[in-house]
Design a protein around this motif. Structure first.
Motif, PDB file in Angstrom:
ATOM      1  N   ASP A   1       0.838  -1.198   0.000  1.00  8.72           N
ATOM      2  CA  ASP A   1       0.000   0.000   0.000  1.00  8.72           C
ATOM      3  C   ASP A   1       0.873   1.248   0.000  1.00  8.72           C
ATOM      4  O   ASP A   1       2.046   1.209   0.383  1.00  8.72           O
ATOM      5  CB  ASP A   1      -0.911   0.026   1.220  1.00  8.72           C
ATOM      6  CG  ASP A   1      -2.077  -0.951   1.118  1.00  8.72           C
ATOM      7  OD1 ASP A   1      -2.248  -1.555   0.038  1.00  8.72           O
ATOM      8  OD2 ASP A   1      -2.801  -1.115   2.119  1.00  8.72           O
ATOM      9  N   VAL A   2       0.286   2.362  -0.405  1.00  9.75           N
ATOM     10  CA  VAL A   2       1.033   3.609  -0.567  1.00  9.75           C
ATOM     11  C   VAL A   2       0.600   4.623   0.494  1.00  9.75           C
ATOM     12  O   VAL A   2      -0.592   4.814   0.729  1.00  9.75           O
ATOM     13  CB  VAL A   2       0.823   4.201  -1.970  1.00  9.75           C
ATOM     14  CG1 VAL A   2       1.532   5.554  -2.109  1.00  9.75           C
ATOM     15  CG2 VAL A   2       1.330   3.221  -3.029  1.00  9.75           C
ATOM     16  N   ILE A   3       1.577   5.259   1.113  1.00 10.56           N
ATOM     17  CA  ILE A   3       1.343   6.356   2.051  1.00 10.56           C
ATOM     18  C   ILE A   3       1.852   7.631   1.401  1.00 10.56           C
ATOM     19  O   ILE A   3       2.999   7.695   0.943  1.00 10.56           O
ATOM     20  CB  ILE A   3       2.033   6.094   3.395  1.00 10.56           C
ATOM     21  CG1 ILE A   3       1.413   4.861   4.071  1.00 10.56           C
ATOM     22  CG2 ILE A   3       1.931   7.320   4.309  1.00 10.56           C
ATOM     23  CD1 ILE A   3       2.168   4.361   5.282  1.00 10.56           C
ATOM     24  N   LEU A   4       1.010   8.636   1.351  1.00  8.38           N
ATOM     25  CA  LEU A   4       1.349   9.917   0.742  1.00  8.38           C
ATOM     26  C   LEU A   4       1.750  10.903   1.830  1.00  8.38           C
ATOM     27  O   LEU A   4       1.073  11.003   2.858  1.00  8.38           O
ATOM     28  CB  LEU A   4       0.158  10.458  -0.053  1.00  8.38           C
ATOM     29  CG  LEU A   4      -0.412   9.519  -1.123  1.00  8.38           C
ATOM     30  CD1 LEU A   4      -1.642  10.151  -1.777  1.00  8.38           C
ATOM     31  CD2 LEU A   4       0.631   9.197  -2.180  1.00  8.38           C
ATOM     32  N   THR A   5       2.825  11.646   1.601  1.00  8.70           N
ATOM     33  CA  THR A   5       3.301  12.552   2.646  1.00  8.70           C
ATOM     34  C   THR A   5       4.102  13.696   2.047  1.00  8.70           C
ATOM     35  O   THR A   5       4.231  13.826   0.822  1.00  8.70           O
ATOM     36  CB  THR A   5       4.143  11.773   3.689  1.00  8.70           C
ATOM     37  OG1 THR A   5       4.414  12.622   4.796  1.00  8.70           O
ATOM     38  CG2 THR A   5       5.451  11.262   3.095  1.00  8.70           C
ATOM     39  N   VAL A   6       4.650  14.512   2.926  1.00  7.69           N
ATOM     40  CA  VAL A   6       5.501  15.639   2.545  1.00  7.69           C
ATOM     41  C   VAL A   6       6.948  15.178   2.498  1.00  7.69           C
ATOM     42  O   VAL A   6       7.362  14.282   3.233  1.00  7.69           O
ATOM     43  CB  VAL A   6       5.350  16.777   3.586  1.00  7.69           C
ATOM     44  CG1 VAL A   6       6.389  17.864   3.370  1.00  7.69           C
ATOM     45  CG2 VAL A   6       3.957  17.369   3.526  1.00  7.69           C
ATOM     46  N   CYS A   7       7.721  15.812   1.638  1.00  9.81           N
ATOM     47  CA  CYS A   7       9.167  15.577   1.593  1.00  9.81           C
ATOM     48  C   CYS A   7       9.862  16.884   1.983  1.00  9.81           C
ATOM     49  O   CYS A   7       9.641  17.910   1.340  1.00  9.81           O
ATOM     50  CB  CYS A   7       9.599  15.158   0.198  1.00  9.81           C
ATOM     51  SG  CYS A   7      11.382  14.925   0.024  1.00  9.81           S
TER      52      CYS A   7
END
Length: 389
Positions: free
Chosen positions: A114-120
């Motif tokens: 699964d994919v977790i979306l976040t800030v870089c």
């Protein structure tokens, strides 16, 4: 000799070591200038009150304070949190640290792949948790197009036949960057979450540590049906208590409740009563006045020293709160390779690449050391950087 590797689970190769914890294994913090950890200042710990506070807990709660408690947390602490933040009791779960909050949210929402979306860049401890569950992380800069980037990524993930587990964000004084997400952007993120049927894990350990500017509504307050909000006593009371909380929809909290039963049965009961009495009596607010004043002065000192000491070509964030500044050095500078030089000279930081940022970045903490040691340590670090450029 036993080959233990054949006995490990498939998850073990996904674990990775925290460079911060490795630093603490190698060196005595009292003997170096440490800008590395996220340690609060010991000067903010209410040591003079702890004896009386512990005595009050023992007298008021008796043997109940030393017995097992409910998995959700003791009602007294949940009620104090409810009163303080205006969240219904049924939407509050106590955790054994907010790091556990990240972990249990990931455990109930993310499957391998699964994919977790976040800030870089983003918090190293969260990346450790995500990867331990074999989730894929896709990160985007915190720019005006962030919500659009999240929306596009969510659609791409689905087109690939995968699932977005959730969006992970630290909206207030982010770790490591120190940045705060604006209210318009928060509204865009919430709208994207609703539009794309996404959940958000809002990690807010620094929210009470604002030194200037206006408070911004939490993501949870904007979309309580979509957000799991994580809080912590570590930065506002004492990290040694290992206590945090989650606000969220009851259905999600029920899954966390069952998950926690297999982890620790219940959060530390005596510590919960300490926190309930400290917060409920008003002592926390009084202590926060001192804490904010102390940290504001340290932040201002570090900003002024950076301006005076750092060589040309180095820039940094100017956070309105929290514990961290984030430095960007000229292209070609490798803060990982430079680390051994710095540590050998007696100064520590965390390379930005561990948070997913470029090799020419580093995180500096301003809460832990005294002002005198900040001055000495930053002078040393600046001199080492100047020589390396």
């Amino acid at each position: 000799m036993v080959d233990y590797s054949q006995h490990f689970s498939e998850d073990v190769p996904s674990f990775f070591r925290s460079p911060v914890r490795e630093i603490f294994k190698r060196v005595d913090l009292s003997r170096i200038y440490s800008f590395a950890g996220g340690y609060p200042s010991a000067d903010t710990f209410p040591l003079s009150q702890m004896g009386a506070l512990a005595g009050k807990v023992a007298s008021k709660y008796g043997s109940k304070a030393l017995q097992y408690g409910g998995t959700q947390g003791v009602p007294e602490l949940r009620q104090v949190l409810s009163d303080r933040y205006g969240v219904p009791l049924g939407n509050i779960q106590i955790t054994t640290s907010s790091q556990q909050g990240i972990d249990v949210c990931t455990r109930i929402l993310a499957d391998p792949g699964d994919v977790i979306l976040t800030v870089c860049p983003t918090y190293l401890g969260a990346l450790q948790s995500f990867r331990s569950y074999r989730a894929e992380v896709r990160a985007f800069p915190l720019s005006d197009s962030f919500a659009a980037d999240i929306e596009r990524a969510a659609r791409e993930v689905r087109a690939e036949g995968k699932k977005v587990a959730f969006i992970y964000l630290i909206p207030d004084f982010q770790n490591p960057s120190g940045e705060t997400i604006s209210l318009p952007m928060r509204r865009e993120i919430v709208e994207t979450a609703r539009k794309e049927d996404l959940l958000v894990v809002e990690d807010s350990p620094y929210r009470e540590l604002r030194y200037e500017g206006e408070d911004v509504p939490s993501l949870y307050s904007l979309a309580p049906e979509r957000v799991l909000h994580l809080g912590s006593f570590s930065k506002i009371f004492a990290p040694g208590l290992r206590l945090g909380w989650i606000f969220g929809p009851e259905t999600l909290l029920d899954a966390i409740y069952v998950c926690k039963q297999s982890l620790d049965l219940c959060p530390p009961v005596f510590d919960q009563y300490l926190a309930a009495e400290f917060m409920g009596s008003g002592a926390l607010d009084a202590n926060l006045v001192h804490t904010r004043s102390l940290y504001r002065a340290k932040r201002d000192l570090m900003l002024s020293l950076l301006e005076r000491l750092m060589p040309e070509g180095v820039s940094w964030t100017r956070p309105e709160g929290g514990l961290f500044l984030f430095l960007t050095l000229p292209e070609g500078f490798d803060s990982v390779a430079f680390y051994e030089t710095a540590l050998s000279a007696g100064v520590a930081y965390v390379a930005g690449s561990f948070f997913g940022a470029g090799a020419n970045t580093m995180r500096l903490n301003f809460s832990f050391m005294s002002e005198d040691r900040i001055r000495e340590g930053l002078a040393l670090l600046s001199d080492l950087i100047r020589k390396a450029l």
